[in-house]
Design an enzyme around this catalytic site. Structure first.
Site, PDB file in Angstrom:
ATOM      1  N   TYR A 165       0.837  -1.211   0.000  1.00  0.00           N
ATOM      2  CA  TYR A 165       0.000   0.000   0.000  1.00  0.00           C
ATOM      3  C   TYR A 165       0.867   1.254   0.000  1.00  0.00           C
ATOM      4  CZ  TYR A 165      -3.616   3.190   1.909  1.00  0.00           C
ATOM      5  OH  TYR A 165      -4.492   4.226   2.140  1.00  0.00           O
ATOM      6  N   LYS A 169       0.944   4.216  -2.751  1.00  0.00           N
ATOM      7  CA  LYS A 169       0.578   5.590  -2.381  1.00  0.00           C
ATOM      8  C   LYS A 169       1.743   6.558  -2.613  1.00  0.00           C
ATOM      9  CE  LYS A 169      -3.731   5.326  -1.032  1.00  0.00           C
ATOM     10  NZ  LYS A 169      -4.778   5.777  -1.967  1.00  0.00           N
TER      11      LYS A 169
HETATM   12  P1  NAI Z   1     -13.440   2.723   1.840  1.00  0.00           P
HETATM   13  O1  NAI Z   1     -13.153   1.280   1.799  1.00  0.00           O
HETATM   14  O2  NAI Z   1     -14.614   3.163   2.632  1.00  0.00           O
HETATM   15  O3  NAI Z   1     -13.608   3.327   0.371  1.00  0.00           O
HETATM   16  C1  NAI Z   1     -12.943   2.831  -0.756  1.00  0.00           C
HETATM   17  C2  NAI Z   1     -13.973   2.523  -1.815  1.00  0.00           C
HETATM   18  O4  NAI Z   1     -13.317   2.149  -3.033  1.00  0.00           O
HETATM   19  C3  NAI Z   1     -14.897   1.369  -1.430  1.00  0.00           C
HETATM   20  O5  NAI Z   1     -16.243   1.802  -1.436  1.00  0.00           O
HETATM   21  C4  NAI Z   1     -14.603   0.300  -2.483  1.00  0.00           C
HETATM   22  O6  NAI Z   1     -15.751  -0.465  -2.837  1.00  0.00           O
HETATM   23  C5  NAI Z   1     -14.089   1.122  -3.641  1.00  0.00           C
HETATM   24  N1  NAI Z   1     -13.221   0.344  -4.544  1.00  0.00           N
HETATM   25  C6  NAI Z   1     -12.258  -0.537  -4.195  1.00  0.00           C
HETATM   26  N2  NAI Z   1     -11.666  -1.038  -5.280  1.00  0.00           N
HETATM   27  C7  NAI Z   1     -12.267  -0.467  -6.363  1.00  0.00           C
HETATM   28  C8  NAI Z   1     -12.071  -0.594  -7.758  1.00  0.00           C
HETATM   29  N3  NAI Z   1     -11.143  -1.405  -8.260  1.00  0.00           N
HETATM   30  N4  NAI Z   1     -12.839   0.164  -8.577  1.00  0.00           N
HETATM   31  C9  NAI Z   1     -13.786   0.995  -8.072  1.00  0.00           C
HETATM   32  N5  NAI Z   1     -14.025   1.127  -6.748  1.00  0.00           N
HETATM   33  C10 NAI Z   1     -13.268   0.415  -5.901  1.00  0.00           C
HETATM   34  O7  NAI Z   1     -12.119   3.450   2.389  1.00  0.00           O
HETATM   35  P2  NAI Z   1     -11.744   5.000   2.603  1.00  0.00           P
HETATM   36  O8  NAI Z   1     -10.996   5.077   3.864  1.00  0.00           O
HETATM   37  O9  NAI Z   1     -12.900   5.869   2.361  1.00  0.00           O
HETATM   38  O10 NAI Z   1     -10.639   5.203   1.453  1.00  0.00           O
HETATM   39  C11 NAI Z   1     -10.752   6.120   0.387  1.00  0.00           C
HETATM   40  C12 NAI Z   1      -9.358   6.444  -0.107  1.00  0.00           C
HETATM   41  O11 NAI Z   1      -8.624   7.149   0.889  1.00  0.00           O
HETATM   42  C13 NAI Z   1      -8.516   5.210  -0.458  1.00  0.00           C
HETATM   43  O12 NAI Z   1      -7.737   5.478  -1.599  1.00  0.00           O
HETATM   44  C14 NAI Z   1      -7.619   5.058   0.754  1.00  0.00           C
HETATM   45  O13 NAI Z   1      -6.442   4.364   0.471  1.00  0.00           O
HETATM   46  C15 NAI Z   1      -7.377   6.525   1.079  1.00  0.00           C
HETATM   47  N6  NAI Z   1      -6.900   6.755   2.424  1.00  0.00           N
HETATM   48  C16 NAI Z   1      -7.730   6.574   3.495  1.00  0.00           C
HETATM   49  C17 NAI Z   1      -7.261   6.818   4.766  1.00  0.00           C
HETATM   50  C18 NAI Z   1      -8.144   6.726   5.952  1.00  0.00           C
HETATM   51  O14 NAI Z   1      -7.689   7.129   7.051  1.00  0.00           O
HETATM   52  N7  NAI Z   1      -9.391   6.258   5.828  1.00  0.00           N
HETATM   53  C19 NAI Z   1      -5.859   7.187   5.010  1.00  0.00           C
HETATM   54  C20 NAI Z   1      -5.099   7.431   3.816  1.00  0.00           C
HETATM   55  C21 NAI Z   1      -5.612   7.196   2.574  1.00  0.00           C
END
Ligand code: NAI
Length: 283
Positions: A165, A169
């Site tokens: 990851y 990133k």
């Molecule tokens: P989340 O799991 O709630 O949201 C991610 C969404 O992406 C999910 O709804 C999932 O179904 C969708 N997804 C996954 N693979 C996919 C694909 N191949 N095509 C289309 N959709 C797909 O997680 P969150 O936390 O909202 O994450 C959003 C972004 O923020 C991610 O890129 C994550 O890595 C990044 N992030 C989040 C952090 C946090 O503290 N929550 C910290 C740093 C980065």
């Protein structure tokens, strides 16, 4: 008057977490929103339509306009498909938030190739594919545009147990910097967020879960206003920035280089002089 009146935005992975907050706020500010989500589990397995559909319904119930898309960001046809959904539904695409993501955590020594490949594929290849598909459309229209990627403190600083990851990133950091330079002539900006929020990706991190009032303090709703700003005309002159957000605190990440030191003999470094002067070199 909304900040995004007349704009069309694509938000990937907007069926939950941070992406859902982006989608709701962008729609409230007048954007027509393509809500993309593959609808699988947090480790990237499975798929389904309900996650994207639910957010589209929420937007419509609040009086906004939205269309669902269920494509996979990490496939070329998927990236093209989501841009097509924007054009078919709303006539154009102005804003992309590359937000979709998954986790398959393991320390590097225990990682298997499938864990590495899928995480890098979804985050890094997915960000590249969707950005390219969208930017081609934007450059052709010649009306400018906004690309907002999603990096992470894990990639920018490193995080135990997330070699796959963090590599993806950190790749998004480099991608964002380069694309911001390449698309400047089209008036397309490219920035990245490095958020911290309590979502299904982070809900089992003891550090976050142990914080008092974590649900409120680390709500993904704190992240969306920064994305809104970067997506709006207010940020026309900001590109190549990596914006950290945790709760209501906003910062900018920068790669740093120390000032540079030359060897005493004016020619080449010897390993012993490097050892001797390492503190000076790295200061
Ligand atoms: P989340 O799991 O709630 O949201 C991610 C969404 O992406 C999910 O709804 C999932 O179904 C969708 N997804 C996954 N693979 C996919 C694909 N191949 N095509 C289309 N959709 C797909 O997680 P969150 O936390 O909202 O994450 C959003 C972004 O923020 C991610 O890129 C994550 O890595 C990044 N992030 C989040 C952090 C946090 O503290 N929550 C910290 C740093 C980065």
């Amino acid at each position: 008057m909304g900040l995004l009146d007349g704009k069309v935005a694509l938000i990937t992975g907007a069926g939950g977490g941070i992406g859902r907050s982006h989608a709701l706020l962008f729609a409230k500010e007048g954007a027509k929103v393509v809500v993309n989500d593959l609808g699988g589990a947090r480790d990237g397995t499975g798929k389904g339509n309900t996650m994207a559909e639910k957010v589209v319904e929420e937007i419509k119930a609040a009086g906004g306009q939205a269309a669902p898309n269920y494509d996979d960001v990490s496939e070329r046809a998927g990236a093209d498909g989501m841009v097509k959904t924007a054009v078919d539904s709303f006539g154009k695409l102005d804003i992309v938030v590359n937000n979709a993501g998954i986790l398959r955590d393991k320390t590097m020594l225990k990682m298997d190739d499938a864990m590495w490949d899928l995480v890098v594929k979804v985050h890094l290849r997915g960000t590249y594919l969707v950005t390219q598909a969208a930017a081609k459309h934007m450059a052709e229209r010649n009306q400018g545009g906004r690309i907002i990627n999603t990096s992470s403190v894990s990639g920018l600083m490193g995080n135990f147990g997330q070699a796959n990851y963090s590599a993806a990133k950190a790749g998004i950091y480099g991608f964002t910097r380069t694309v911001s330079m390449e698309l400047a002539k089209y008036k397309i900006t490219c920035n990245a967020l490095a958020p911290v929020a309590l979502t299904r990706l982070t809900e089992d991190l003891p550090m976050l879960a142990a914080m008092p009032n974590a649900k409120e303090i680390l709500s993904p709703d704190h992240i969306a206003p920064i994305a809104l700003f970067l997506a709006s005309d207010l940020a026309a002159d900001i590109s190549g920035a990596i914006v950290g957000i945790q709760g209501n605190q906003v910062s900018v990440y920068r790669m740093t280089q120390t000032s540079g030191v030359t060897p005493k003999n004016g020619n080449d470094w010897s390993p012993s002089e490097l050892k001797e002067r390492w503190a000076e070199i790295s200061k």
